[in-house]
Design a protein around this motif. Structure first.
Motif: not given
Length: 273
Positions: A39-40, A131-133, A136-141
């Motif tokens: 996630v950039l 906190s959306g980004a 997303m990073a956590v959910a996608s690892k």
């Protein structure tokens, strides 16, 4: 994924930048992973930021799928290009579908680009971010990578005329250290850390920028560096007024449509009573 549109668009953009002799400074691009999702997260100072943020991944040979408001996709010129490059439309009234699309792309190894401030920062400092980004990073690892862009506001930004053909403009793109948030972390604290890192990168880009504005162009310099851009507080007031005006206009349009749809019927009912 078929890439018929994206490569020629990049080639055309690079050719345009070369013709304008834009002076690029890219740092930290080695931090972009050569494979896998990420996630950039970029700051937002101009209408051209998605082009320049995408250049951060160019040395790694990666493409970025940006999350952008759906109104861009509705444009008859920009829309086909955005869809052809497989960017992700975001409906702010119903964001679940775009979030799901982003997760699918991340899990398949794509880099997703996010402007976490949602709208252009009039103050040219990093606005509050959601906190959306991080989620997303956590959910996608996948890693979360902050970047900062500085310079494109001189070409086209909110509240100022387009100057797309201005030559020799320096553009700075700085890539920060990846973050690796995980389940169980306090997402608000991670988001605060992300905001701090983005702010640090942006301040570095601004303080080390090779040009200072002329007397009549101090609008593109942040107030804390002596520029005449709005302070964060003034910018927040302008944003609030713009949002209120937009909401009022939306309600007026809806009321007008309702009146046009119900007017004749209402008259018939009224005459028969």
């Amino acid at each position: 994924m078929s890439e018929i549109v994206y490569p020629p668009v990049i080639k055309a953009a690079l050719g345009f930048f070369k013709a304008l002799n834009l002076k690029f400074r890219l740092e930290g691009t080695e931090k972009i992973p050569s494979t896998g999702g990420a996630v950039l997260v970029s700051n937002h100072v101009s209408y051209l930021d998605f082009i320049f943020a995408g250049l951060a991944t160019h040395p790694a040979g990666r493409l970025v799928r940006f999350m952008a408001k759906k109104e861009i996709f509705d444009n008859r010129i920009a829309g086909p290009l955005m869809r052809g490059m497989h960017h992700i439309p975001v409906d702010r009234q119903a964001g679940a579908a775009s979030y799901k699309a982003a997760l699918t792309a991340l899990k398949s190894g794509e880099i997703i680009g996010v402007f976490a401030e949602a709208t252009i920062s009039r103050s040219f400092t990093v606005k509050e971010i959601k906190s959306g980004a991080v989620r997303m990073a956590v959910a996608s690892k996948v890693p979360l990578i902050p970047i900062a862009i500085w310079g494109p506001q001189r070409l086209w930004t909110k509240g100022h005329k387009k100057r797309l053909f201005q030559r020799n403009v320096p553009v700075t793109i700085l890539v920060g250290e990846p973050m690796y948030p995980k389940r169980g972390d306090d997402y608000d604290k991670v988001t605060e850390e992300l905001h701090a890192r983005m702010s640090e990168l942006l301040e570095k880009a601004q303080r080390e920028y090779p040009e200072v504005p002329k007397a009549e162009e101090t609008w593109w310099q942040p107030a804390y560096l002596g520029g005449s851009a709005p302070t964060p507080e003034e910018a927040a007031e302008l944003d609030a007024k713009e949002a209120a005006d937009r909401q009022a206009a939306r309600e007026a349009r809806e009321a007008q449509k309702a009146a046009e749809a119900g007017g004749p019927k209402g008259k018939v009912e009224e005459s028969g009573s």
